[in-house]
Design a protein around this motif. Sequence first.
Motif, short mmCIF file in Angstrom:
data_model
loop_
_atom_site.label_atom_id
_atom_site.label_comp_id
_atom_site.label_asym_id
_atom_site.label_seq_id
_atom_site.Cartn_x
_atom_site.Cartn_y
_atom_site.Cartn_z
N THR A 1 74.07 -15.81 -25.75
CA THR A 1 72.72 -16.37 -25.87
C THR A 1 71.72 -15.69 -24.93
O THR A 1 72.01 -15.50 -23.75
N CYS A 2 70.55 -15.35 -25.47
CA CYS A 2 69.53 -14.71 -24.64
C CYS A 2 68.65 -15.77 -23.95
O CYS A 2 68.69 -16.95 -24.30
N ASP A 3 67.88 -15.33 -22.98
CA ASP A 3 67.05 -16.26 -22.21
C ASP A 3 65.97 -16.93 -23.06
O ASP A 3 65.64 -18.11 -22.86
N ASP A 4 65.41 -16.18 -24.02
CA ASP A 4 64.37 -16.76 -24.88
C ASP A 4 64.93 -17.92 -25.70
O ASP A 4 64.30 -18.96 -25.83
N CYS A 5 66.13 -17.72 -26.26
CA CYS A 5 66.73 -18.80 -27.06
C CYS A 5 67.08 -19.99 -26.16
O CYS A 5 66.87 -21.13 -26.53
N ARG A 6 67.60 -19.67 -24.98
CA ARG A 6 67.96 -20.74 -24.04
C ARG A 6 66.74 -21.62 -23.72
O ARG A 6 66.81 -22.84 -23.68
N THR B 1 71.33 -22.01 -32.21
CA THR B 1 70.13 -21.19 -32.02
C THR B 1 70.54 -19.74 -31.73
O THR B 1 71.45 -19.48 -30.96
N ASN B 2 69.85 -18.80 -32.38
CA ASN B 2 70.11 -17.38 -32.11
C ASN B 2 68.88 -16.58 -32.52
O ASN B 2 67.95 -17.12 -33.12
N CYS B 3 68.88 -15.29 -32.20
CA CYS B 3 67.78 -14.43 -32.61
C CYS B 3 68.28 -12.98 -32.75
O CYS B 3 69.48 -12.75 -32.66
N THR B 4 67.36 -12.05 -32.92
CA THR B 4 67.78 -10.65 -33.08
C THR B 4 68.48 -10.13 -31.83
O THR B 4 69.24 -9.18 -31.90
N ASN B 5 68.20 -10.75 -30.70
CA ASN B 5 68.77 -10.25 -29.46
C ASN B 5 70.07 -10.94 -29.05
O ASN B 5 70.67 -10.61 -28.04
N CYS B 6 70.47 -11.95 -29.82
CA CYS B 6 71.68 -12.67 -29.42
C CYS B 6 72.30 -13.38 -30.62
O CYS B 6 71.70 -13.47 -31.68
N GLY B 7 73.53 -13.88 -30.39
CA GLY B 7 74.17 -14.69 -31.42
C GLY B 7 75.39 -14.05 -32.02
O GLY B 7 75.84 -12.99 -31.58
N ASN C 1 57.94 -11.22 -35.12
CA ASN C 1 58.72 -12.34 -34.59
C ASN C 1 60.07 -11.87 -34.03
O ASN C 1 60.66 -10.92 -34.53
N ARG C 2 60.53 -12.57 -33.01
CA ARG C 2 61.82 -12.23 -32.41
C ARG C 2 62.96 -12.41 -33.42
O ARG C 2 64.05 -11.89 -33.23
N ARG C 3 62.73 -13.16 -34.46
CA ARG C 3 63.79 -13.43 -35.43
C ARG C 3 63.64 -12.63 -36.72
O ARG C 3 64.29 -12.93 -37.72
ZN LIG Z 1 68.22 -15.09 -28.65
#
Ligand SMILES: [Zn+2]
Length: 776
Positions: A107-112, A128-134, A170-172
Amino acid sequence: MTVRKRIQIRGIVQGVGFRPFVYQTARRVGVAGFVCNTPDGVLVEAEGTQAALDAFLRDLARDPPPLAQVSGIVATEVEPQREVEFSIRSSVEQAFDAVTVLPDVATCDDCRREFTDRGDRRFGYPFTNCTNCGPRYSIIKDVPYDRAQTTMQNFRMCEKCRAEYDDPANRRFHAQPNACPVCGPRLLLVEHDGTAVAVAGAKNGGRVTDIETLREVHRLLRHGKIIAIKGLGGFHLACDAENDQAVRRLRSRKRRSDKPFAVMAADIASVRRFCNVSAADLQSLLRPSHPIVILERRPDAAISPAIAPGNNTLGVMLPYTPLHALLFAECEEATREFSALVMTSGNLSEEPIVTSNEQALERLVHVADAFLVHNRRIHMRVDDSVVRVFRGKERVLRRSRGYVPGVIELGKPVVEILACGPEQKNTFCLTQGRYAMLSQHIGDLENYETLEFFEETLAKLKKLFRVEPRAIAYDLHPRYLSSQYALEQAGLQKIGVQHHHAHIASCMAENGLNEKVIGVAFDGTGFGSDGRIWGGEFLVADLEHFERRAHLRYVPLAGGDAAIRQPWRSALSYLRETYGNDLPHDLPLWNEVAEKERTIVWKMLERGINTVETSSCGRLFDAVASILGLRHEINFEAQAAIKLEMAACAGSNGEGVYPFQIEFADPWQIDLRPMIESIVGEVQQGARREAIAARFHDTLAVMIAEVCRSLREREALNKVCLSGGAFQNMLLLDRTHAALGEHGFEVYLHASVPPNDGGIALGQALIANAALKRGA
Ligand SMILES: [Zn+2]
Ligand SMILES: [Zn+2]
């Protein structure tokens, strides 16, 4: 004047948010053109003023997305097209490069921030996740990496999620597992029979929210319950790590005797309460793979001693999914917050970790008090990875979640090969192009379930990477299931590879060595070319050949596998080799091991019944541990050796070494009987065991350096590769490294590939490749 450039970007640049990054950069600096994925990476065409293009190229190189790894940017000038807009083209999307399938990412900081923010629509949402994590590897069924090819296929994005997914800003944007409480996977807490646990606080008639479910889990954990929790790559069994009773209950239910449990700590501050954390440790804890890091346990750690009995280390990881993070989140009616959970693999001993809800209910029914499950399927089973820092650098001991399927660059093209790996800590290896792909940790191939995991993972990886091996490499041990599997495959060329040669080749491969080296391979068991069990080996080797130039003098071992479970058998054997029938008095062994059993084994050794000769370093450690009275029987691998290492760490150092002899026969024999004699003498005189254990480690290090020096005199080789499970012993590794360094050797160690048997498939593949090239 308008200039247009075609820019080819290589590296890990797909599925990591690279195109939106290019898009945003282009808009910011004011260039037109397009970006798209190609089989080679990402292709950009950009036009604008020279100044704008310079800024564009500079920013592309300077600030790529966190998960991207750019290996090269090549720009060539082309004819301007008078474009005015910059766009993301998806038409070439199909040409996805399989090599860029990513490992799962913590998990990235933004999602956290989002799932801990009461005002956010993802507050308390465990997926929860995004392009940078998950999730990535654990959910991908096929390439190209697209939602329809993942286990998210059945979840239809809601309008809000869809809008995020479609928006390049968007981050996602194109985050395939994108989800929210409205449209994504859901938690469910169930009893043994699969019925939902009545969750307190749930509104009448309404749907139980994930937050309410988590609150109930929190309450159960606080009351010492054991919960089976479905994670990213499989189930964990969790309980409060500070609740000694709960930990003991888990240990007895799992029948795991003394093998250490891993711990998940709420945050860095909690880790520091239990362990000493170096800067390099911290880096490993926080990297996107979030592995289990083996740390030095603080003597005052307020944690159940039953977690890692008799061990001065602790395997710790940080929460790597929102679900895990939320297990620690403050809960309104909490009376006591726990700061660490035992998180051990959800399996029956020796079986692969459980991945499906049904299996969990069936297999873990006698272990867990309740089951926290969800409805996102785990496609790829991946265990937690384990690492340890040595000399400021991370060393992978178990390579799984977060590391696989990251490829290993070989620097040269290789034939497509399947290397089946060893029996213990099995991983297999596929090669393609200039890469080797080492599978995730499969486990000990000793039962049907694990073999099934091996075959299933092999089929999935062959599909994912589009590999069709031409040849198959296997360990020489005739009884290994992995070797039997290899020999059963029709139509493929088969290449047997000696176990310790594979160890050294693996170390060479990850250090980019291609010439002859001195290889020191020390481990427990490996089938030798002479049919005996090797494990204390000095090779002169390259990828094509090896010569066994020296080894620990053979000792007979009585009783096959029983000899491994009962270190006293090794002790008896070493004592018999040293003293013949005139055994020394006053050893702990005589009182602590039943005479009847000793007599039987003695007769076996005398008559050579059910004995096998071995040069194993592991059995030497067993023998010394038992002679010192540290451990006569074990219930998990290398337990006696670990006990001896722990004792040595507590012993003083710089007190000299024991005598040993090198007999220059062919191959050279390292005779450690003089050392055994000295150790026995000291035990009889009541010397401190810790001091003896420390001197024993120093002796081995000096012996290794001595043998290497003699080899250097004859072979003019100065590079030494250290491999084999014995070098997971940090004290032995440290002393050996230092002793070799003092004599001016260039020493090569493992880092990204395990030194234990988990790394040998890579060596097998490269040796097979060399054999095929030679034959061709
Ligand atoms: Zn994320
Ligand atoms: Zn949604």
